[in-house]
Write a protein that holds these residues in place. Structure first.
Motif, mmCIF file in Angstrom:
data_model
loop_
_atom_site.group_PDB
_atom_site.id
_atom_site.type_symbol
_atom_site.label_atom_id
_atom_site.label_comp_id
_atom_site.label_asym_id
_atom_site.label_seq_id
_atom_site.Cartn_x
_atom_site.Cartn_y
_atom_site.Cartn_z
ATOM 1 N N THR A 1 0.823 -1.208 0.000
ATOM 2 C CA THR A 1 0.000 0.000 0.000
ATOM 3 C C THR A 1 0.858 1.260 0.000
ATOM 4 O O THR A 1 0.605 2.209 -0.763
ATOM 5 C CB THR A 1 -0.937 0.004 1.221
ATOM 6 O OG1 THR A 1 -1.755 -1.162 1.198
ATOM 7 C CG2 THR A 1 -1.836 1.234 1.198
ATOM 8 N N SER B 1 -4.829 2.527 -3.151
ATOM 9 C CA SER B 1 -5.960 2.971 -2.329
ATOM 10 C C SER B 1 -6.298 1.917 -1.283
ATOM 11 O O SER B 1 -6.537 2.227 -0.115
ATOM 12 C CB SER B 1 -7.186 3.233 -3.216
ATOM 13 O OG SER B 1 -6.906 4.208 -4.194
ATOM 14 N N LYS B 2 -6.286 0.666 -1.737
ATOM 15 C CA LYS B 2 -6.635 -0.419 -0.826
ATOM 16 C C LYS B 2 -6.242 -1.763 -1.435
ATOM 17 O O LYS B 2 -6.278 -1.934 -2.650
ATOM 18 C CB LYS B 2 -8.143 -0.405 -0.543
ATOM 19 C CG LYS B 2 -8.574 -1.334 0.571
ATOM 20 C CD LYS B 2 -10.057 -1.171 0.866
ATOM 21 C CE LYS B 2 -10.480 -2.061 2.022
ATOM 22 N NZ LYS B 2 -11.938 -1.931 2.315
ATOM 23 N N ASP C 1 -5.954 4.559 -7.692
ATOM 24 C CA ASP C 1 -6.382 5.682 -8.522
ATOM 25 C C ASP C 1 -5.608 5.700 -9.841
ATOM 26 O O ASP C 1 -6.131 6.097 -10.887
ATOM 27 C CB ASP C 1 -6.153 7.000 -7.769
ATOM 28 C CG ASP C 1 -7.007 7.086 -6.514
ATOM 29 O OD1 ASP C 1 -8.123 6.523 -6.532
ATOM 30 O OD2 ASP C 1 -6.544 7.679 -5.523
#
Length: 284
Positions: free
Chosen positions: A228, A234-235, A258
């Motif tokens: 991450t 983002s996740k 993103d």
């Protein structure tokens, strides 16, 4: 690349000869121990003989499994044949447990029907066995015990055999000096318990791989945290890992980002930092 391939093939052939020779000397040793056990009346010597016979079988199975495991993937076996070695480990570990249990039962039976034991025969045969066990352990170690759970199973067979031979020598010495015949039975139970212990460990390791469990040292949350931050994700929605064999880890990674990360860099990062050889990545 061709030179490297030939060198690898040469090393494999050398270790195959080492394993084949280890099988041969273990079979000879088993025959000698059975004869010695019958003439001396020592159950612990026969117990050690059966353990040696299982060693010969274990090494032979390991050798065949490695040859099968070296076959390349095809239309039927898309991931190759490496798990043949895991199946061999499963078989060898189960055999260890069964033999250990059988010998304990025989030791208990012998306790209620004691027979005279010739300690000198026990000591001499066990001393010869110890030398051969150590030689076989060395052969299996250099044949690839560090890299393969399959060969390591055969190596542990032989190391435990060497220790068993030491126990038998001690038992024979005590019989000569003090006529403590009960020591022979205690030695049999000790050898058997040690055999069962290692059998259970190898059985658990092979079952973990066959059940597609994550590697024992797989730190899932730590990997997710590193990914991450390193790739600005983002996740991480999902991270699943499994092993095709004891040396190769695969994973399935589902991420949210993103901006699409450099997938090659991500895979290299997983390989270099967490020993994950192959990774399927899905971006959502």
């Amino acid at each position: 690349m061709g030179h490297s391939h030939d060198h690898s093939a040469e090393n494999n052939n050398k270790s195959d000869y080492q394993l084949a020779f280890a099988v041969f000397i273990n079979v000879l040793l088993t025959a000698a121990q059975v004869v010695g056990g019958i003439f001396s009346g020592s159950l612990s010597l026969i117990a050690d003989a059966l353990h040696n016979l299982s060693d010969a079988a274990a090494i032979f199975i390991a050798l065949i499994a490695r040859k099968i495991g070296n076959k390349i993937a095809d239309d039927n076996y898309h991931f190759g044949y490496k798990r043949a070695e895991i199946l061999a480990t499963l078989l060898n570990s189960t055999t260890l447990i069964v033999i250990g249990g059988f010998l304990i039962i025989e030791a208990i039976k012998s306790y209620f029907n004691p027979t005279p034991i010739d300690g000198w025969i026990v000591v001499w045969v066990a001393a010869i066995a110890l030398i051969i066990d150590l030689a076989t352990a060395v052969l299996t170690y250099f044949a690839g015990a560090k890299k393969s759970i399959n060969i390591r199973a055969a190596f542990i067979h032989n190391v435990s055999d060497a220790m068993a031979s030491v126990v038998v020598i001690v038992a024979g010495t005590l019989i000569i000096l003090y006529q403590w015949y009960i020591v022979d039975l205690l030695a049999t139970i000790l050898i058997s318990a040690y055999v069962i212990y290692h059998g259970v460990i190898l059985l658990m390791q092979s079952c973990r791989i066959l059940m597609q469990a994550a590697p024992a040292d797989f730190e899932r949350q730590n990997i997710i945290s590193n990914l991450t931050s390193e790739f600005s994700l983002s996740k991480v929605l999902s991270l699943k890992a499994w092993q095709s064999d004891d040396n190769t880890t695969h994973c399935e990674l589902v991420i949210c980002a993103d901006k699409t990360p450099d997938l090659d860099a991500l895979k290299s990062y997983l390989h270099n930092n967490f020993a994950i050889e192959y990774c399927i990545i899905e971006i959502r």
